[in-house]
Design a protein around this motif. Structure first.
Motif, PDB file in Angstrom:
ATOM      1  N   ASN A  29      57.094  50.668 165.554  1.00 23.02           N
ATOM      2  CA  ASN A  29      57.347  49.609 166.529  1.00 23.02           C
ATOM      3  C   ASN A  29      58.786  49.112 166.437  1.00 23.02           C
ATOM      4  O   ASN A  29      59.429  48.824 167.470  1.00 23.02           O
ATOM      5  N   HIS A  30      59.288  49.012 165.213  1.00 21.07           N
ATOM      6  CA  HIS A  30      60.684  48.601 165.002  1.00 21.07           C
ATOM      7  C   HIS A  30      61.637  49.583 165.671  1.00 21.07           C
ATOM      8  O   HIS A  30      62.593  49.176 166.351  1.00 21.07           O
ATOM      9  N   ASP A  62      61.432  49.193 169.510  1.00 24.69           N
ATOM     10  CA  ASP A  62      62.057  47.949 169.942  1.00 24.69           C
ATOM     11  C   ASP A  62      63.572  48.034 169.858  1.00 24.69           C
ATOM     12  O   ASP A  62      64.287  47.477 170.705  1.00 24.69           O
ATOM     13  N   GLN A  80      64.743  51.447 172.281  1.00 23.52           N
ATOM     14  CA  GLN A  80      64.344  51.365 173.683  1.00 23.52           C
ATOM     15  C   GLN A  80      64.545  52.724 174.380  1.00 23.52           C
ATOM     16  O   GLN A  80      65.262  52.836 175.379  1.00 23.52           O
TER      17      GLN A  80
END
Length: 325
Positions: free
Chosen positions: A137-138, A141, A144
């Motif tokens: 997820n990091h 995020d 992108q």
């Protein structure tokens, strides 16, 4: 006592041929020995935030088709600069926050320049110990990633105390697939790649991710195929460890010797077509050993040399590596 059949040299070679044993070296592909010297092979630069790049100078090299930037690193940082910081001072916390903010701004700036200049763009996550879903997820995020941009997972070794474990790496790759519909490619060195390939029954996802292969040698003859990998997707052949003031496999204008340079196994047009597909490689069937014969070979051209041997083979071809790995 076991009865042993005595066979001559001619029968031995016929048996070897039946088993598919290669007694001559494999034909070397142009992709295996200094392919960066050929204009038919596209080059890709990868960099982290401390690499110095003069973009005007670098873009004069028309061999360069893509740029992969470091994005996230390990678990997401906590930049709440109040309370207990486990020994860190508030000032240090603020310094780390500024570094993180600047690195993200640099990432976005480099992406803007690269894409505007017609380069393929990609991002990699430097994997560390810790929750692999949080790290995935990091990465998403931070980077992108767009649909036409490559994603890569950087595994530097197999020590789970220093690097993300291979089990967690598979979870990371699966979560990226769940969120984006695409898998990342796998960046790693020869030792780690060989371990994954040798244990592909344990790592069915990792062993089928396209391989971004780090190996600082002029040739990689007799390295592939390796498990499910018939070839590399990218080969990182030049970096700080083998590029200095005196010698360097490939110098990139506008950069220092510590810049990482990669070669693709194809030209720029073909590379663009597969750049961001994010698909798994086909899984090869596992070899099933089968005991074929047991006997004693004698009388090699009358020399009277006895060789006690047991021959084990399989349906797949067996190659005897004659080159230096």
């Amino acid at each position: 006592m076991e009865k042993r059949q005595r066979i001559g040299l001619g029968k031995f070679f016929r048996l070897a041929a039946f088993l598919g044993v290669a007694l001559i070296p494999n034909v070397t592909s142009a992709r295996d020995v200094m392919p960066w010297k050929s204009p038919d092979h596209a080059l890709v630069i990868d960099a982290y935030e401390l690499n110095i790049i003069d973009w005007d100078a670098m873009l004069t090299d028309k061999r360069i088709a893509g740029f992969i930037s470091k994005a996230s690193d390990g678990l997401p940082e906590s930049f709440d600069c109040t309370g207990d910081h486990a020994g860190d001072t508030v000032a240090h916390c603020k310094t780390m926050w500024r570094k993180y903010a600047v690195s993200r701004e640099l990432y976005q700036t480099r992406r803007l320049i690269a894409r505007a200049s017609g380069l393929l763009w990609g991002a990699y996550h430097l994997a560390r110990p810790g929750n692999p879903v949080d790290q995935a997820n990091h990465f998403l995020d931070y980077a992108q990633p767009r649909d036409d941009e490559l994603m890569a997972l950087d595994i530097e070794g197999i020590d789970p105390e220093k690097y993300m474990s291979l089990e967690d790496a598979a979870i990371f790759a699966g979560h990226i697939k769940t969120r984006t519909g695409r898998y990342p490619i796998l960046y790693t060195n020869h030792t780690t790649a060989r371990y994954v390939a040798a244990n592909r029954d344990r790592f069915p996802i990792l062993s089928r991710l396209p391989l971004w292969y780090a190996r600082y040698k002029p040739g990689i003859r007799n390295v592939f195929p390796m498990g499910n990998w018939d070839d590399y997707a990218l080969w990182q052949f030049s970096a700080g460890p083998n590029c200095g003031k005196q010698r360097c496999p490939y110098r990139v204008a506008g950069t220092l010797p510590d810049i990482d340079v990669n070669v693709a196994a194809m030209d720029a047009k073909a590379l663009k077509a597969v750049w961001a597909k994010g698909e798994l490689l086909p899984e090869k069937p596992f070899d099933k050993p089968l005991l074929i014969a047991s006997g004693k070979a004698v009388s090699f051209s009358g020399a009277g040399i006895d060789v006690d041997m047991t021959v084990t083979g399989s349906v797949a071809k067996i190659s005897i590596p004659l080159g230096v790995r």
